[in-house]
Design a protein around this motif. Structure first.
Motif, PDB file in Angstrom:
ATOM      1  N   ASN A  57      35.953  43.476  36.695  1.00  0.00           N
ATOM      2  CA  ASN A  57      35.871  44.280  38.027  1.00  0.00           C
ATOM      3  C   ASN A  57      36.670  43.197  38.684  1.00  0.00           C
ATOM      4  O   ASN A  57      36.811  42.819  39.883  1.00  0.00           O
ATOM      5  N   GLY A  58      38.363  42.989  37.720  1.00  0.00           N
ATOM      6  CA  GLY A  58      39.448  42.404  38.556  1.00  0.00           C
ATOM      7  C   GLY A  58      39.210  41.139  39.262  1.00  0.00           C
ATOM      8  O   GLY A  58      39.807  40.537  39.904  1.00  0.00           O
ATOM      9  N   ASN A  59      38.783  40.421  38.245  1.00  0.00           N
ATOM     10  CA  ASN A  59      38.419  38.590  38.321  1.00  0.00           C
ATOM     11  C   ASN A  59      39.600  38.036  37.054  1.00  0.00           C
ATOM     12  O   ASN A  59      39.928  36.872  37.628  1.00  0.00           O
ATOM     13  N   LEU A 114      46.240  45.595  36.593  1.00  0.00           N
ATOM     14  CA  LEU A 114      44.897  45.253  35.862  1.00  0.00           C
ATOM     15  C   LEU A 114      43.921  46.806  35.851  1.00  0.00           C
ATOM     16  O   LEU A 114      43.777  47.748  36.478  1.00  0.00           O
ATOM     17  N   LEU A 129      40.903  51.188  32.269  1.00  0.00           N
ATOM     18  CA  LEU A 129      39.753  50.721  31.219  1.00  0.00           C
ATOM     19  C   LEU A 129      39.123  51.632  30.999  1.00  0.00           C
ATOM     20  O   LEU A 129      38.514  51.601  29.522  1.00  0.00           O
ATOM     21  N   LYS A 172      41.710  39.726  32.422  1.00  0.00           N
ATOM     22  CA  LYS A 172      41.803  40.428  30.366  1.00  0.00           C
ATOM     23  C   LYS A 172      42.582  41.356  30.458  1.00  0.00           C
ATOM     24  O   LYS A 172      42.893  41.510  29.281  1.00  0.00           O
ATOM     25  N   CYS A 173      42.273  42.433  30.729  1.00  0.00           N
ATOM     26  CA  CYS A 173      42.382  43.458  30.781  1.00  0.00           C
ATOM     27  C   CYS A 173      43.959  43.791  31.662  1.00  0.00           C
ATOM     28  O   CYS A 173      44.439  45.311  31.321  1.00  0.00           O
TER      29      CYS A 173
HETATM   30  S1  FES Z   1      40.462  41.678  35.238  1.00  0.00           S
HETATM   31 FE1  FES Z   1      38.440  41.713  34.166  1.00  0.00          FE
HETATM   32  S2  FES Z   1      39.044  43.149  32.771  1.00  0.00           S
HETATM   33 FE2  FES Z   1      40.074  43.857  34.496  1.00  0.00          FE
END
Ligand code: FES
Length: 315
Positions: free
Chosen positions: A39-41, A75, A23, A44-45
């Motif tokens: 940060n993985g929550n 992700l 990202l 969306k990425c």
């Molecule tokens: S999980 Fe939110 S931007 Fe990667």
């Protein structure tokens, strides 16, 4: 080891350095991929591995179904490339692809640009960065006061945002160093068409240079050789507050140049700006006071530029 990453279906590509998330690499290369928390929550990425291998950099609480994981979904904010990669993920094409965000930002610094203008640098929290396209605006508010301003910096640094504010104005009072300001955005359709390979020609005056600066910087962050030329319309006897910045970009970048002209010579300068390019074969960006946007629009149409190829924004 650095790996090459290609995005499908857009065909954009970029390098991913070791220990940098996919990202962060995509954003640093000016690519408007989707993301939220970083940060993985939020999930969306997400991207799908078409070819190659990825390596986990950090733990994530977001769960993919077994079928999605088996199909290669992962992700980008939590992984780096472990080989050259081909990924299936979308890149925003226009303002409609980016949702509105509300973020509390901190005023880091207020720097005079000249006697009349200041650069306001605000910073988002590490985990709530602003996704936007070059040329867009934001609403900033504090203690019941609010202002809409163009973002003057590159989306490739989505945590450090810059705005140009008239020194001593009511708006300037909003930005005391250290203050927390509510930011809502991005706003507006005046955005860089990063999918076009045509030369980019710009006409700007006054505070219209703020969104144009964002577009120039974003153009440079994309690994492209598309030429960008700016016509800067100056007030008689005054040097524009961004002149030093423009000069340093011209000295440092092979693909950027600008010319200056007083308001009275607008028509002649607009004709000169395309150089060897036919005016109708370029993408035009016009930002500045109403009179500039209106006059330039008429001139561009006289040069055969279609309305679709001339983006305009009054500032
Ligand atoms: S999980 Fe939110 S931007 Fe990667």
């Amino acid at each position: 080891m650095t790996h090459r990453v290609t995005l499908r279906p857009s065909g954009h590509d970029f390098d991913n350095a070791p220990d940098e998330s996919l990202l962060d690499s995509a954003l640093a290369h000016g690519l408007a991929v989707d993301y939220g928390c970083s940060n993985g929550n939020c999930g969306k990425c997400r991207a799908r591995r078409v070819q190659g291998e990825v390596r986990r950099l950090r733990h994530s609480d977001f769960g993919f179904s077994a079928a999605d994981a088996a199909a290669g979904w992962f992700l980008m904010c939590c992984h780096a490339a472990a080989s050259d990669l081909e990924l299936d993920t979308g890149v925003a094409r226009d303002h409609l692809d980016i949702e509105r965000q509300d973020i509390e930002v901190k005023v880091k610094r207020v720097t005079p640009l000249d006697g009349q203008w200041t650069d306001v640098h605000v910073q988002t929290p590490r985990t709530r960065r602003l996704r936007f396209l070059a040329g867009q605006w934001a609403t900033l508010s504090r203690d019941g006061q609010r202002v809409d301003l163009p973002i003057a910096s590159c989306p490739c640094d989505d945590r450090n945002l810059h705005f140009h504010v008239a020194a001593g104005s009511d708006d300037a009072r909003l930005f005391e160093p250290g203050a927390t300001v509510a930011l809502s955005g991005p706003l507006g359709e005046f955005v860089l068409d990063a999918h076009s390979a045509r030369p980019r020609l710009m006409i700007g005056a006054g505070a219209g240079l703020a969104p144009l600066a964002s577009i120039i910087e974003h153009s440079q962050s994309l690994d492209e050789t598309i030429p960008v030329s700016l016509l800067l319309i100056e007030d008689a006897g005054r040097t524009h507050y961004l002149e030093n910045q423009l000069r340093s970009w011209r000295d440092a970048l092979d693909t950027f140049d600008y010319i200056r002209a007083p308001r009275e010579q607008l028509a002649d300068a607009v004709r000169r700006l395309p150089g060897d390019t036919a005016a109708a074969d370029a993408d035009w960006y016009v930002a500045g006071p109403d009179w500039l946007v209106e006059s330039a629009s008429g001139m561009l149409s006289g040069l055969g530029v279609s309305p679709d190829a001339a983006r305009r924004r009054a500032v």
